[in-house]
Design a protein around this motif. Structure first.
Motif, PDB file in Angstrom:
ATOM      1  N   ILE A  96      51.144  45.758  34.860  1.00  0.00           N
ATOM      2  CA  ILE A  96      50.735  46.065  35.992  1.00  0.00           C
ATOM      3  C   ILE A  96      49.052  45.927  36.056  1.00  0.00           C
ATOM      4  O   ILE A  96      48.547  46.179  34.991  1.00  0.00           O
ATOM      5  CB  ILE A  96      51.383  47.487  36.420  1.00  0.00           C
ATOM      6  N   PRO A  97      48.569  46.324  36.930  1.00  0.00           N
ATOM      7  CA  PRO A  97      47.203  46.436  37.199  1.00  0.00           C
ATOM      8  C   PRO A  97      46.612  47.807  36.742  1.00  0.00           C
ATOM      9  O   PRO A  97      47.181  48.773  36.884  1.00  0.00           O
ATOM     10  CB  PRO A  97      46.815  46.165  38.818  1.00  0.00           C
ATOM     11  N   MET A 107      37.831  41.184  39.610  1.00  0.00           N
ATOM     12  CA  MET A 107      38.137  42.613  39.820  1.00  0.00           C
ATOM     13  C   MET A 107      37.927  42.783  41.259  1.00  0.00           C
ATOM     14  O   MET A 107      36.983  42.312  42.143  1.00  0.00           O
ATOM     15  CB  MET A 107      37.020  43.521  39.026  1.00  0.00           C
ATOM     16  N   GLN A 108      38.987  43.644  41.672  1.00  0.00           N
ATOM     17  CA  GLN A 108      38.868  43.827  43.206  1.00  0.00           C
ATOM     18  C   GLN A 108      38.034  45.217  43.531  1.00  0.00           C
ATOM     19  O   GLN A 108      38.202  46.177  42.760  1.00  0.00           O
ATOM     20  CB  GLN A 108      40.301  44.171  43.812  1.00  0.00           C
ATOM     21  N   ARG A 109      37.477  45.225  44.525  1.00  0.00           N
ATOM     22  CA  ARG A 109      36.551  46.325  44.968  1.00  0.00           C
ATOM     23  C   ARG A 109      37.317  46.993  46.346  1.00  0.00           C
ATOM     24  O   ARG A 109      37.265  46.160  47.395  1.00  0.00           O
ATOM     25  CB  ARG A 109      35.360  46.012  45.241  1.00  0.00           C
ATOM     26  N   TRP A 110      37.878  48.238  46.202  1.00  0.00           N
ATOM     27  CA  TRP A 110      38.173  48.683  47.453  1.00  0.00           C
ATOM     28  C   TRP A 110      37.187  49.975  47.963  1.00  0.00           C
ATOM     29  O   TRP A 110      36.809  50.800  47.074  1.00  0.00           O
ATOM     30  CB  TRP A 110      39.415  49.597  47.135  1.00  0.00           C
ATOM     31  N   ARG A 111      37.230  50.284  48.829  1.00  0.00           N
ATOM     32  CA  ARG A 111      36.491  51.477  49.630  1.00  0.00           C
ATOM     33  C   ARG A 111      37.440  52.212  50.547  1.00  0.00           C
ATOM     34  O   ARG A 111      37.725  51.975  51.574  1.00  0.00           O
ATOM     35  CB  ARG A 111      35.256  51.016  50.645  1.00  0.00           C
ATOM     36  N   GLY A 112      37.983  53.227  49.803  1.00  0.00           N
ATOM     37  CA  GLY A 112      39.038  54.122  50.472  1.00  0.00           C
ATOM     38  C   GLY A 112      40.265  53.607  50.464  1.00  0.00           C
ATOM     39  O   GLY A 112      40.344  52.430  49.833  1.00  0.00           O
ATOM     40  N   LEU A 113      41.359  54.162  50.771  1.00  0.00           N
ATOM     41  CA  LEU A 113      42.794  53.821  50.737  1.00  0.00           C
ATOM     42  C   LEU A 113      43.154  52.638  51.547  1.00  0.00           C
ATOM     43  O   LEU A 113      44.122  52.212  51.415  1.00  0.00           O
ATOM     44  CB  LEU A 113      43.550  54.950  50.516  1.00  0.00           C
ATOM     45  N   ALA A 137      26.967  50.166  42.010  1.00  0.00           N
ATOM     46  CA  ALA A 137      27.024  48.777  41.687  1.00  0.00           C
ATOM     47  C   ALA A 137      27.177  48.570  40.095  1.00  0.00           C
ATOM     48  O   ALA A 137      27.842  47.785  39.707  1.00  0.00           O
ATOM     49  CB  ALA A 137      25.867  48.059  42.299  1.00  0.00           C
ATOM     50  N   ARG A 138      26.371  49.410  39.522  1.00  0.00           N
ATOM     51  CA  ARG A 138      26.309  49.248  38.160  1.00  0.00           C
ATOM     52  C   ARG A 138      27.489  49.657  37.359  1.00  0.00           C
ATOM     53  O   ARG A 138      28.008  49.124  36.331  1.00  0.00           O
ATOM     54  CB  ARG A 138      24.923  49.918  37.593  1.00  0.00           C
ATOM     55  N   ARG A 139      27.928  50.733  38.073  1.00  0.00           N
ATOM     56  CA  ARG A 139      29.135  51.547  37.337  1.00  0.00           C
ATOM     57  C   ARG A 139      30.608  50.430  37.609  1.00  0.00           C
ATOM     58  O   ARG A 139      31.140  50.188  36.749  1.00  0.00           O
ATOM     59  CB  ARG A 139      29.722  52.791  38.167  1.00  0.00           C
ATOM     60  N   ALA A 140      30.406  49.711  38.772  1.00  0.00           N
ATOM     61  CA  ALA A 140      31.468  48.632  38.868  1.00  0.00           C
ATOM     62  C   ALA A 140      31.311  47.578  37.896  1.00  0.00           C
ATOM     63  O   ALA A 140      32.209  47.165  37.335  1.00  0.00           O
ATOM     64  CB  ALA A 140      31.374  48.215  40.592  1.00  0.00           C
ATOM     65  N   GLY A 178      37.274  45.439  31.738  1.00  0.00           N
ATOM     66  CA  GLY A 178      38.724  44.790  32.007  1.00  0.00           C
ATOM     67  C   GLY A 178      39.452  45.601  32.995  1.00  0.00           C
ATOM     68  O   GLY A 178      40.641  45.296  33.217  1.00  0.00           O
ATOM     69  N   ILE A 179      38.778  46.580  33.867  1.00  0.00           N
ATOM     70  CA  ILE A 179      39.624  47.006  35.063  1.00  0.00           C
ATOM     71  C   ILE A 179      39.725  46.068  36.128  1.00  0.00           C
ATOM     72  O   ILE A 179      38.748  45.288  36.368  1.00  0.00           O
ATOM     73  CB  ILE A 179      38.497  48.243  35.537  1.00  0.00           C
ATOM     74  N   ASP A 180      41.077  46.215  36.638  1.00  0.00           N
ATOM     75  CA  ASP A 180      41.232  45.228  37.663  1.00  0.00           C
ATOM     76  C   ASP A 180      40.848  45.577  39.108  1.00  0.00           C
ATOM     77  O   ASP A 180      40.500  44.720  39.857  1.00  0.00           O
ATOM     78  CB  ASP A 180      42.880  45.036  37.730  1.00  0.00           C
ATOM     79  N   VAL A 181      41.054  46.832  39.462  1.00  0.00           N
ATOM     80  CA  VAL A 181      40.414  47.353  40.530  1.00  0.00           C
ATOM     81  C   VAL A 181      39.228  48.709  40.471  1.00  0.00           C
ATOM     82  O   VAL A 181      39.853  49.575  39.833  1.00  0.00           O
ATOM     83  CB  VAL A 181      41.716  47.802  41.605  1.00  0.00           C
ATOM     84  N   PHE A 182      38.376  48.517  41.344  1.00  0.00           N
ATOM     85  CA  PHE A 182      37.294  49.443  41.262  1.00  0.00           C
ATOM     86  C   PHE A 182      37.524  49.998  42.867  1.00  0.00           C
ATOM     87  O   PHE A 182      37.094  49.492  43.559  1.00  0.00           O
ATOM     88  CB  PHE A 182      35.916  48.727  40.994  1.00  0.00           C
TER      89      PHE A 182
END
Ligand SMILES: Cc1cc2nc3c(=O)[nH]c(=O)nc-3n(C[C@H](O)[C@H](O)[C@H](O)COP(=O)(O)O)c2cc1C
Ligand SMILES: Nc1ncnc2c1ncn2[C@@H]1O[C@H](COP(=O)(O)OP(=O)(O)OP(=O)(O)O)[C@@H](O)[C@H]1O
Length: 326
Positions: free
Chosen positions: A47-48, A1-7, A75-78, A85-89
């Motif tokens: 798609i993701p 899973m990828q983690r993004w902070r902002g767009l 962190a726990r939510r992620a 199975g989420i691809d991007v948080f």
């Protein structure tokens, strides 16, 4: 899973995606159902799947000074989203500018231009944009114009209760950790670092790990609970409490009135282990409430009761475990 902070973290070559949006505090059974639908839709489209959430809690920005108790850390939510199975948080910093986006601009600028949504999966009560004026119907209309689908999911309910973070916070606050567990699909967890207490526990024959949870954590009402205790890290631990393994525990929450204490503490007595836990990051998963916090006339009476609590916790947890496995 990828983690993004902002767009700004959206990759330059980003294609289309299926998006689900919300605070998702607790990642309860309703959230899990919604997230699974988004994951399935994404896999069908090839798609993701992206989960967009907010930090800080929108309420803190909308009404400064008010902060709902937090059922789960970010962190726990992620971690829970990843298990589903989420691809991007994607964590959107919830700023006053963000708050002021009209529903139209929110959908156009964020969902379409930045995230390239093919489908948005939300609960039927979902609202968005300035003053929460955007509704699922409005999102559908906008989607019709910009070419994305909207799945407005019926809210998951049981016995007249619709599961929501607000409902679970009220269960935890009332000490009804069994009801919280039912709605979450797992016991409510309080995490924190083990700090020094008054050093009295060992003398009483019940050494306890005193846990300092992050600010705003949802702490169950004062009382005594049967719970699972797990050392999350960093380890190593000197003793017989192995990191990553669940241990039986009796947990006390309150000000220790027998000793006229003033500070409210969360203390776990591990039934099946002995260890030096100071500085470790630990988790307590609350299974059942045993009783309220009491002021005893003598230390001896408290010790007798703690012994009973420990045995009751052992019985309950062992039985709950058998039921779970069986
Ligand atoms: C299973 C359990 C039940 C407890 N119940 C009570 C209680 O009813 N009343 C109370 O004053 N303290 C209660 N305590 C808290 C003890 O007073 C506390 O653990 C002890 O004073 C040690 O404190 P320390 O860790 O700060 O040294 C309980 C603790 C445990 C582990
Ligand atoms: N019981 C439910 N069943 C299905 N989806 C839900 C349920 N509750 C919330 N959702 C959806 O999950 C997403 C995240 O919602 P949100 O974080 O606002 O949760 P909530 O549980 O409704 O919290 P709160 O009690 O703070 O309103 C939203 O799209 C929302 O519509």
């Amino acid at each position: 899973m990828q983690r993004w902070r902002g767009l700004d973290d959206v990759p330059a070559d980003w294609g289309r995606c299926v998006l689900t949006i919300g605070v998702f505090d607790g990642v309860h059974r309703g959230h899990a159902q919604l997230i699974s639908r988004a994951v399935k839709a994404a896999s069908e489209r090839g798609i993701p799947s992206v989960l967009m959430t907010f930090d800080p809690h929108p309420m803190e920005v909308v009404r400064p000074g008010s902060h709902p108790a937090q059922l789960t850390t970010l962190a726990r939510r992620a971690e829970l989203a990843e298990e589903l199975g989420i691809d991007v948080f994607c964590v959107m910093p919830f700023t006053t500018e963000f708050m002021k986006l009209t529903p139209e601009r929110y959908a156009h600028e964020i969902l379409v231009e930045r995230l390239h949504v093919a489908e948005v999966v939300v609960g039927e009560n979902f609202t968005f944009g300035k003053k929460a004026a955007g509704t699922v119907d409005m999102l559908r209309q906008i989607g019709g114009r910009f070419g994305f689908a909207v799945d407005g999911v019926n809210l998951l309910a049981e016995h007249t209760v619709t599961f929501s973070s607000t409902y679970i916070r009220s269960c935890v606050d009332a000490g009804d950790v069994a009801a919280a567990s039912e709605a979450l699909g797992r016991p409510h967890r309080v995490e924190g670092v083990v700090v020094h207490g008054d050093g009295r526990g060992r003398e009483l024959g019940f050494p306890t790990a005193n846990i300092a949870p992050p600010m705003h954590s949802a702490i169950p009402a004062d009382g005594v609970y049967a719970a699972w205790f797990t050392v999350l890290g960093p380890g190593p631990v000197i003793g017989t409490v192995a990191p990553g393994e669940r241990h039986l525990a009796a947990v006390s929450i309150g000000t220790n009135p027998t000793f006229s204490g003033r500070t409210r503490t969360v203390e776990a007595f591990v039934l099946d282990g002995e260890a030096d836990l100071y500085g470790q990051h630990v988790a307590v998963d609350f299974v059942e409430r045993l009783r309220g916090m009491e002021k005893f006339d003598s230390v001896e009476a408290l010790i007798v009761q703690m012994g009973r609590d420990a045995e009751l916790a052992r019985d309950l947890l062992t039985r709950a475990d058998l039921h779970h496995r069986g």
